[in-house]
Design a protein around this motif. Structure first.
Motif, PDB file in Angstrom:
ATOM      1  N   LEU A 169       0.807  -1.227   0.000  1.00  0.00           N
ATOM      2  CA  LEU A 169       0.000   0.000   0.000  1.00  0.00           C
ATOM      3  C   LEU A 169       0.838   1.274   0.000  1.00  0.00           C
ATOM      4  CD1 LEU A 169      -2.744  -0.980   2.604  1.00  0.00           C
ATOM      5  CD2 LEU A 169      -2.892  -1.050   0.120  1.00  0.00           C
ATOM      6  N   ASN A 170       2.172   1.132  -0.197  1.00  0.00           N
ATOM      7  CA  ASN A 170       3.018   2.329  -0.136  1.00  0.00           C
ATOM      8  C   ASN A 170       2.432   3.492  -0.956  1.00  0.00           C
ATOM      9  OD1 ASN A 170       4.691   0.827   1.387  1.00  0.00           O
ATOM     10  ND2 ASN A 170       6.574   1.312   0.248  1.00  0.00           N
ATOM     11  N   ASP A 171       1.997   3.184  -2.181  1.00  0.00           N
ATOM     12  CA  ASP A 171       1.537   4.239  -3.081  1.00  0.00           C
ATOM     13  C   ASP A 171       0.305   4.960  -2.560  1.00  0.00           C
ATOM     14  OD1 ASP A 171       3.566   3.504  -4.665  1.00  0.00           O
ATOM     15  OD2 ASP A 171       2.337   2.515  -6.208  1.00  0.00           O
ATOM     16  N   ILE A 172      -0.626   4.216  -1.984  1.00  0.00           N
ATOM     17  CA  ILE A 172      -1.885   4.871  -1.608  1.00  0.00           C
ATOM     18  C   ILE A 172      -1.985   5.203  -0.125  1.00  0.00           C
ATOM     19  CG2 ILE A 172      -3.249   4.055  -3.572  1.00  0.00           C
ATOM     20  CD1 ILE A 172      -4.223   1.758  -1.941  1.00  0.00           C
ATOM     21  N   ALA A 173      -1.114   4.608   0.698  1.00  0.00           N
ATOM     22  CA  ALA A 173      -1.268   4.844   2.139  1.00  0.00           C
ATOM     23  C   ALA A 173      -0.296   5.874   2.692  1.00  0.00           C
ATOM     24  CB  ALA A 173      -1.119   3.533   2.908  1.00  0.00           C
ATOM     25  N   LYS A 174       0.705   6.176   1.932  1.00  0.00           N
ATOM     26  CA  LYS A 174       1.679   7.153   2.427  1.00  0.00           C
ATOM     27  C   LYS A 174       1.255   8.581   2.060  1.00  0.00           C
ATOM     28  CE  LYS A 174       5.902   4.495   2.817  1.00  0.00           C
ATOM     29  NZ  LYS A 174       7.344   4.702   2.778  1.00  0.00           N
ATOM     30  N   GLY A 175       1.822   9.537   2.784  1.00  0.00           N
ATOM     31  CA  GLY A 175       1.605  10.953   2.441  1.00  0.00           C
ATOM     32  C   GLY A 175       0.283  11.511   2.901  1.00  0.00           C
ATOM     33  N   LYS A 176      -0.355  10.809   3.839  1.00  0.00           N
ATOM     34  CA  LYS A 176      -1.633  11.321   4.344  1.00  0.00           C
ATOM     35  C   LYS A 176      -1.474  11.827   5.772  1.00  0.00           C
ATOM     36  CE  LYS A 176      -3.931   9.989   0.651  1.00  0.00           C
ATOM     37  NZ  LYS A 176      -4.925  10.722  -0.141  1.00  0.00           N
ATOM     38  N   GLY A 177      -0.230  11.950   6.218  1.00  0.00           N
ATOM     39  CA  GLY A 177      -0.006  12.514   7.538  1.00  0.00           C
ATOM     40  C   GLY A 177       0.086  11.486   8.651  1.00  0.00           C
ATOM     41  N   PHE A 178      -0.121  10.193   8.306  1.00  0.00           N
ATOM     42  CA  PHE A 178       0.008   9.154   9.337  1.00  0.00           C
ATOM     43  C   PHE A 178       1.485   8.746   9.413  1.00  0.00           C
ATOM     44  CE2 PHE A 178      -0.733   4.461  10.478  1.00  0.00           C
ATOM     45  CZ  PHE A 178      -0.737   4.738  11.836  1.00  0.00           C
ATOM     46  N   GLY A 179       2.161   9.262  10.438  1.00  0.00           N
ATOM     47  CA  GLY A 179       3.614   9.134  10.543  1.00  0.00           C
ATOM     48  C   GLY A 179       4.109   7.702  10.481  1.00  0.00           C
ATOM     49  N   VAL A 180       3.360   6.787  11.136  1.00  0.00           N
ATOM     50  CA  VAL A 180       3.791   5.387  11.180  1.00  0.00           C
ATOM     51  C   VAL A 180       3.966   4.830   9.768  1.00  0.00           C
ATOM     52  CG1 VAL A 180       3.126   3.055  11.898  1.00  0.00           C
ATOM     53  CG2 VAL A 180       2.728   4.996  13.438  1.00  0.00           C
ATOM     54  N   PHE A 181       2.991   5.123   8.902  1.00  0.00           N
ATOM     55  CA  PHE A 181       3.081   4.656   7.516  1.00  0.00           C
ATOM     56  C   PHE A 181       4.105   5.473   6.740  1.00  0.00           C
ATOM     57  CE2 PHE A 181      -1.369   2.512   6.872  1.00  0.00           C
ATOM     58  CZ  PHE A 181      -1.017   1.551   7.821  1.00  0.00           C
ATOM     59  N   ASP A 182       4.063   6.778   6.964  1.00  0.00           N
ATOM     60  CA  ASP A 182       4.955   7.649   6.186  1.00  0.00           C
ATOM     61  C   ASP A 182       6.420   7.302   6.400  1.00  0.00           C
ATOM     62  OD1 ASP A 182       2.725   8.852   5.290  1.00  0.00           O
ATOM     63  OD2 ASP A 182       2.937  10.713   6.461  1.00  0.00           O
ATOM     64  N   ASP A 183       6.756   6.916   7.642  1.00  0.00           N
ATOM     65  CA  ASP A 183       8.150   6.614   7.943  1.00  0.00           C
ATOM     66  C   ASP A 183       8.528   5.173   7.609  1.00  0.00           C
ATOM     67  OD1 ASP A 183       8.181   9.134   8.906  1.00  0.00           O
ATOM     68  OD2 ASP A 183       8.092   8.560  11.043  1.00  0.00           O
ATOM     69  N   ALA A 184       7.544   4.359   7.243  1.00  0.00           N
ATOM     70  CA  ALA A 184       7.804   2.928   7.045  1.00  0.00           C
ATOM     71  C   ALA A 184       8.408   2.678   5.674  1.00  0.00           C
ATOM     72  CB  ALA A 184       6.520   2.126   7.188  1.00  0.00           C
ATOM     73  N   GLU A 185       9.283   1.686   5.630  1.00  0.00           N
ATOM     74  CA  GLU A 185       9.812   1.256   4.333  1.00  0.00           C
ATOM     75  C   GLU A 185       8.709   0.577   3.531  1.00  0.00           C
ATOM     76  OE1 GLU A 185      13.372  -1.662   2.580  1.00  0.00           O
ATOM     77  OE2 GLU A 185      13.032  -1.515   4.743  1.00  0.00           O
ATOM     78  N   LEU A 186       7.857  -0.148   4.259  1.00  0.00           N
ATOM     79  CA  LEU A 186       6.814  -0.910   3.577  1.00  0.00           C
ATOM     80  C   LEU A 186       5.513  -0.860   4.373  1.00  0.00           C
ATOM     81  CD1 LEU A 186       6.076  -2.986   1.274  1.00  0.00           C
ATOM     82  CD2 LEU A 186       6.741  -4.779   2.883  1.00  0.00           C
ATOM     83  N   VAL A 187       4.419  -0.604   3.646  1.00  0.00           N
ATOM     84  CA  VAL A 187       3.078  -0.745   4.218  1.00  0.00           C
ATOM     85  C   VAL A 187       2.423  -1.875   3.440  1.00  0.00           C
ATOM     86  CG1 VAL A 187       0.883   0.394   4.695  1.00  0.00           C
ATOM     87  CG2 VAL A 187       3.005   1.744   4.646  1.00  0.00           C
ATOM     88  N   VAL A 188       2.014  -2.889   4.145  1.00  0.00           N
ATOM     89  CA  VAL A 188       1.541  -4.088   3.431  1.00  0.00           C
ATOM     90  C   VAL A 188       0.466  -4.777   4.260  1.00  0.00           C
ATOM     91  CG1 VAL A 188       3.411  -5.525   4.409  1.00  0.00           C
ATOM     92  CG2 VAL A 188       2.321  -6.211   2.253  1.00  0.00           C
ATOM     93  N   GLY A 189      -0.519  -5.361   3.564  1.00  0.00           N
ATOM     94  CA  GLY A 189      -1.614  -5.963   4.315  1.00  0.00           C
ATOM     95  C   GLY A 189      -2.226  -7.168   3.638  1.00  0.00           C
ATOM     96  N   ILE A 190      -3.177  -7.734   4.344  1.00  0.00           N
ATOM     97  CA  ILE A 190      -3.947  -8.858   3.808  1.00  0.00           C
ATOM     98  C   ILE A 190      -5.427  -8.567   4.036  1.00  0.00           C
ATOM     99  CG2 ILE A 190      -2.200 -10.663   4.128  1.00  0.00           C
ATOM    100  CD1 ILE A 190      -3.522 -11.346   6.797  1.00  0.00           C
ATOM    101  N   CYS A 191      -6.256  -9.265   3.290  1.00  0.00           N
ATOM    102  CA  CYS A 191      -7.695  -9.078   3.397  1.00  0.00           C
ATOM    103  C   CYS A 191      -8.326 -10.370   3.886  1.00  0.00           C
ATOM    104  CB  CYS A 191      -8.248  -8.680   2.028  1.00  0.00           C
ATOM    105  SG  CYS A 191     -10.046  -8.623   1.991  1.00  0.00           S
ATOM    106  N   ALA A 192      -8.942 -10.317   5.067  1.00  0.00           N
ATOM    107  CA  ALA A 192      -9.560 -11.515   5.646  1.00  0.00           C
ATOM    108  C   ALA A 192     -11.042 -11.514   5.282  1.00  0.00           C
ATOM    109  CB  ALA A 192      -9.356 -11.521   7.149  1.00  0.00           C
TER     110      ALA A 192
END
Lengths: 583, 583
Positions: B298-321
Motif C-alpha cells: 500500500l506504499n503508493d496509496i497509504a503514504k503521504g496522508k499525515g500518518f507518521g507510522v506509515f509515512d516513515d515505514a519502508e513498507l506498508v503491506v496488508g492482507i484481506c480476511a
C-alpha cells in the motif's frame, strides 16, 4: 534432459533417428579419414563416428582433441555399422555426429578405467570415484541394489514391516568395542553407535509389531582384517509367535528367493546340521559342504600300535583326498608345511597312499602293517588312488587344524567353485563358552539367546553343555547369517545376565529397560541378522566385501579418499567437553 | 507358528473351523455366565468367548484371571456372533475357546493402551514400547513403511540405484554442528556423522552412477526444537545430465506417486513460484497456498496522508480476511497482541472494516477518509464483509510478521485443513546470504549449489543478487524437500569457497577430494533431498515428526527409554585417547 537416449539403448531400429547421448570417452581410434569414439555411461557403450567428407571439418578436428574420460554430449544420426560388433548390445549401430559438446574435460586418470585396470589397491582406494567407473565394480553395486530390492520384496510380501531404529544409542559392555559419540547437550556423556539393533527389535516385538525388518548400518570398533569394515550392513529381522522352525523356513525362503530372482538359480534343499555334528565331521561351525572329505576318527584303530604320537593323542582324525595317491613327495611336504604354520598349529601330518595297484603305503609304516592300513582305508571308504591325511593331538585343536587342511585340499582339487552354491543351517549351538582369559562364561551368540527348554536345568550344573535355540546360515563355508529364539521372560533373562557375570546393578543399568519391558507382556519371539556385505560378495562370486561397498575404509579404518578420520578444532572439542590425550 | 490365524483375519467364512490365535488382552467383559476377551495383535482384534456350560469350568475361571496386556494363545472354534459388530472387520465372529495358554503375564501398564490414552508425553516416551502398541502410533509407522516402499518403487522404476554411503565420514566446518566419533585406531582424530551424504552423492555422479537415491539417516548436533531430532531421515537423490526442469518433473512425479499410492489422492498441478514472488506475496519462502490472502502493498496509496507510522515505514503491506468485518473489538485486539509478540515483533496493527452496509471504517480514521479507504479496498479486491489488516515498518521484518498473521488468520478461519494438500515449488533462491554476525557470505543452500549462469558475473559485483539453481518443495507451508543443480567445474567451486571465506588451504583440506574429482570428468548433475520424517508426518496429517519415528529423542537429545547418552568407562576413554572435562 541433456540426452535423448542413454549409451546402452540404441539398436538397429533407431537407424535414421537424430539422437543426443552423453557420457565419458572410453577410447578413441583414428584411421586416416575416420575417427571413432566409444562413449560410456552406466547403461553401456555407444560408438560415435566422425568421417571426412561427411563430418564438418572443425568438428572432426575437435573430435581428435578429446581425451580419455572427457565428458561429452554428442548429437547426430543413428546409422548402421558396416562392421558390426555382436558382443555389444549397441554393436549394430553408430552415431554420425553433427554436434559435439565438451561438457567437462578430464585429466588423464591415474589408472586405466577398464575392466582389467593397472591401478594398485591404494591408488584405487584414493580415487575410489574413478574405480567406481569400472564396469565390474559398478556391477557389484548394482548387484547389491538388486539384492536389497529383492530382500525387501520378499519380506514385504510376508507382512514384515521395515522400522528404522536409532543410530545414537547407549554403550553396552557385552560384545565388541563400541564407537561412541560425545554428547554436547549432556556433557561427560556419550552415545554409542549400534553393533546391531538387537534390543530395539526385541522391544518392537514387545510393542506387537509382529514382523520387523531393516537393512541397517551397524558399527564395531574392532581391529580390522582384510575382510572387516568398521561400518557394515545387516539385514536385520525379528518375528513374534514363532518357533525356531518358522524362522528357519522363513529365511531359507529369503535366500531361495534371492538366488532365484538375483541369480536365476534354484538352490535345492537347505540341509540342517547340529553344531556338534559340524564340529565332529568338519571341525568347523561353518563347514563348506560343497564337497565331502568329512572327518573320520581313528582312535579305535590307530592307537595301541606303538606309535607314540597317536597313542598320546586325545584324537586321531583324518580325511580322504580322492585321487591324490599320486601326490609327489614335494606336494605332501607342502601339506605338512601348511598344517605346521603357527596359525594352524599341527605338529605334523601322517599320510597313507592307497596306490592304484592296490598297495597301501604310509608315512608311519614302521608302526602299521598293510593290514592295519587296510582298516584305515575301510574306515575312510577310501578307494585305489586316494590319499589319506591324518592329524592328531588335543581334540578341538586337531579338528580346527584338519578343517584348514580340508579347505586347502578343497581349493587344490578345485572343489570350491565360486559359482556353485551350497546353503545350509547349523543349529543347536552351545549357549555359553568359557573364556580362560577372563575366567567367566560368555554368551556364544548374545545374552538374549534362549537356552533349549530341556537344557535349562543344566544351567546350574553344567553350563557348558546347555544348547541354545540358535542357528547360523552357512553358504559355501561362510557364515552369512545367524540368530536365535530370544529369552522373553524376565527371570530367565536376569539369570542369564548373572551367568555372564553381571551384577544385578550392572544388568539393571545396562538392560533395565529391556527387562522391565518383559514384565509388560512380551511375546515369544526370535530373529536373525544377515551380513549384507558378505552376502552380496558371495552372490558376486568374490572373496572380499570391499568391492561391494561404495566407499570402504582401509585396514586402519581410514577413508583415504576423503582423508578421514581427521583432527577437529579446539572449539569443537570444548563444546563437547572433551580433550584428546594426543598433542 | 504358535497361531493359525492373526487377530485381523477371521471372517464369517471361517465359522466352524478350529483356530489358534495369539495376542494381547485389550479388554475383557464379564456378564454372569459369559466372559469375553478382545485379543489384539498388529492385524486387528478378535473376540474370544468363554461360556458356562459350553466352556470347561477351570478354563472359564482361568479366563477371568487374565489381565490387561497379558500375552495369550487361544484355541477354539470360530462361531457366528449373536450381536455382530459392523465396525470391526472380525465383528461377525468370535472364538469359543477350548484352550487358553498364558504365554506371558503383564503388569498393569502405566497408561492406557487405547487410541485415546491417559499417558502424558514423558511417561509415553519412557515406555515407548508400550506407546507403540497403541493403534494410532503403530499406524504412523506403518504409513512410514508404505511411504518408503512407494518411494523405492517409484525411483527403482526410473533406474535410480540405491547406494549406501558411509556414516563415519569427515567433519566439515560449513553447515550445522557435526556429531563426531573419536577414532581408536587413529588417536587424536575423529570421524563425523554425515549431515547429509552430499559430497558422496556428487562423487557417485562423477563415477557415472547417473541416478542415485538412498533413504538415509543424517545427523545434526543442533539445539533441538519440538520438531527436530538429532538423527533424522532423508530421501536423498542425485541425477546426471539433467537440467533443473528434469529434477522438478522427476520429483513432483515422486510426490504425485506417493499421494496416489499411499493416500489414494490426485494432487493436481504442482505450481512454481520464484523466491522473490514468495517473499513479496506471502513473506515466506515456504508459503501455505491452500488459501489466498496474498499480500497487497500500500506504499503508493497509504503514504503521504499525515500518518507518521506509515509515512516513515519502508513498507506498508496488508492482507484481506474474507468475511471478518464483524470481528469484535476483542478479536481485533487479540490479533494486535499476536503481532506484537516478541517473536513476531510488529509495533502494531492497522485495520479497516468493509462493513456489510458498504461503509468503511478503520483504526486510523483520523488520517484516512472513507474515499481513501475505498482505494485500499480496491487494492485488496475486498468485498463487503471483509476485514483488512495492515502492518508497516522495515520491509523484510514486516513481511515476516505479516506472514505469521496470515497463517494465524488461516488457522482461525479453518483454511488450513490437514487433509487438504497443496504442493508447489519455490525456485530461484538467492545463492548467498549475508551474515551480520560473522560478516561474511553464507551459502543459502550449500556451497555446492550452482549460480544461474546468467548471474555469474554478479558474483564479483553484487553477490547478494545472484540467483541459484536451487529449489524447495513446499507442501501446506512446510518445506519438505530442497535441492539444487550443482557446480561441476573446479574453478567455479573454488571461487564459491573463496566467496564463503575459505582460504585455498582450508578448501583443499576440507573438500580437496571433491575439487580434484571435478578434474577427472564430472558430469552436469543436481539433486534433491526430502525430509522423510516430515513428509510422513504431513501424510499422516500430524504436526510433529516425533510420532512417526519409532524411538525418538527428547528435546535434550536424550532417549529416556534406554537412558542414553550415558557415561562410559575410563577404559573406553583411554582406548580412545580422550578425556572428558566433566568430573
Amino acid at each position: 534432459m541433456l540426452r535423448t537416449h542413454t549409451c546402452g539403448e540404441l539398436r538397429i531400429d533407431h537407424v535414421g533417428q537424430t539422437v543426443t547421448v552423453c557420457g565419458w570417452l572410453q577410447r578413441s581410434r583414428d584411421k586416416g579419414h575416420m575417427h571413432w569414439i566409444d562413449l560410456r555411461d552406466r547403461y553401456g557403450l555407444t560408438q560415435l563416428i566422425f568421417e571426412e567428407g561427411k563430418t564438418d571439418k572443425a568438428l572432426l578436428e575437435k573430435s581428435r582433441l578429446v581425451g580419455r574420460e572427457f565428458v561429452l554430449q554428442a548429437t547426430g544420426k543413428v546409422i548402421e555399422r558396416i562392421s558390426k560388433n555382436p558382443n555389444m548390445p549397441t554393436g549394430d549401430i553408430e552415431i554420425l555426429v553433427t554436434e559435439l559438446e565438451i561438457l567437462n574435460p578430464a585429466k588423464l586418470p591415474p589408472f586405466l578405467i577398464e575392466d582389467a585396470t593397472d591401478g594398485g589397491d591404494d591408488l584405487r582406494m584414493k580415487y575410489r570415484y574413478l574405480d567406481l567407473r569400472r564396469t565390474p565394480v559398478r556391477q557389484n553395486l548394482q548387484l547389491r541394489h538388486k539384492m536389497a530390492q529383492q530382500t525387501r520384496s520378499y519380506l514385504d510380501g510376508l507382512n514384515f514391516i521395515e522400522v528404522e531404529t536409532p543410530v545414537l544409542i547407549k554403550s553396552t559392555p557385552e560384545g565388541a568395542r563400541d564407537f561412541v559419540v560425545p554428547s554436547r547437550m549432556n556433557p561427560g556423556e556419550f552415545y554409542a553407535l549400534p553393533q546391531s539393533p538387537q534390543t530395539f527389535k526385541q522391544l518392537l516385538m514387545v510393542s506387537g509389531f509382529d514382523r520387523y525388518y531393516q537393512i541397517v548400518k551397524c558399527f564395531r570398533d574392532e581391529d580390522l582384517r582384510a575382510d572387516r569394515q568398521p561400518e557394515f550392513t545387516q539385514i536385520d529381522c525379528e518375528m513374534s509367535f514363532i518357533t525356531q522352525e518358522d524362522i528357519l523356513n522363513t529365511f531359507e525362503g529369503l535366500v531361495r528367493h534371492l538366488f532365484k530372482n538375483v541369480k536365476g538359480m534354484e538352490i535345492g534343499e537347505v540341509s540342517r546340521m547340529t553344531y556338534a555334528d559340524a564340529m565332529k565331521n568338519y571341525g568347523s561351525d561353518k563347514p563348506d559342504i560343497r564337497f565331502g572329505m568329512t572327518f573320520v576318527e581313528l582312535n579305535d584303530i590307530a592307537k595301541g600300535k606303538g606309535f607314540g604320537v597317536f597313542d598320546d593323542a586325545e584324537l586321531v582324525v583324518g580325511i580322504c583326498a580322492k585321487g591324490c595317491a599320486d601326490y609327489t613327495r614335494k606336494q605332501v611336504d607342502e601339506l605338512t608345511e601348511f598344517v605346521k604354520r603357527p596359525q594352524i598349529g599341527a605338529k605334523g601330518l601322517v599320510y597313507a597312499r592307497y596306490n592304484t595297484d592296490g598297495s597301501l603305503k604310509s608315512s608311519v609304516d614302521k608302526f602299521y602293517s598293510e593290514e592295519d592300513l587296510k582298516k584305515w582305508a575301510e574306515a575312510f571308504g577310501a578307494e585305489k588312488g586316494d590319499l589319506i591325511l591324518i592329524l592328531s593331538g588335543e581334540a578341538n585343536k586337531t579338528r580346527k587344524a584338519l578343517n584348514e587342511l580340508r579347505l586347502e585340499m578343497g581349493n587344490r582339487l578345485g572343489l570350491r567353485k565360486p559359482d556353485e552354491y551350497s546353503v545350509h543351517w547349523v543349529v543347536d549351538f552351545p549357549l555359553l563358552e568359557w573364556s580362560e582369559e577372563e575366567s567367566r562364561w560368555f554368551a556364544m551368540h548374545h545374552p538374549f539367546t534362549s537356552p533349549k527348554p530341556e537344557d535349562i536345568p543344566l544351567l546350574d550344573t553344567d553350563p557348558g553343555s546347555v544348547r541354545a535355540n540358535a542357528y547360523d546360515m552357512v553358504i559355501n563355508g561362510v557364515e552369512v547369517g545367524g540368530g536365535s529364539i530370544r529369552i522373553f521372560n524376565r527371570e530367565l533373562q536376569a539369570k542369564m545376565f548373572s551367568m555372564l557375570g553381571f551384577s544385578d546393578e550392572e544388568a539393571r543399568y545396562q538392560f533395565g529397560f529391556l527387562m522391565e519391558a518383559f514384565e509388560y507382556g512380551a511375546p515369544p519371539h526370535g530373529g536373525i541378522a544377515f551380513g549384507f556385505d558378505r552376502l552380496c560378495s558371495l552372490f558376486g562370486g568374490a572373496d572380499s566385501i570391499r568391492d561391494f561397498i561404495a566407499f570402504p575404509k582401509n585396514n586402519a579404518g581410514r577413508d583415504v579418499m576423503i582423508d578421514s578420520p581427521s583432527i577437529i578444532s579446539e572449539k569443537q572439542l570444548d563444546e563437547l567437553s572433551i580433550k584428546t590425550n594426543v598433542k
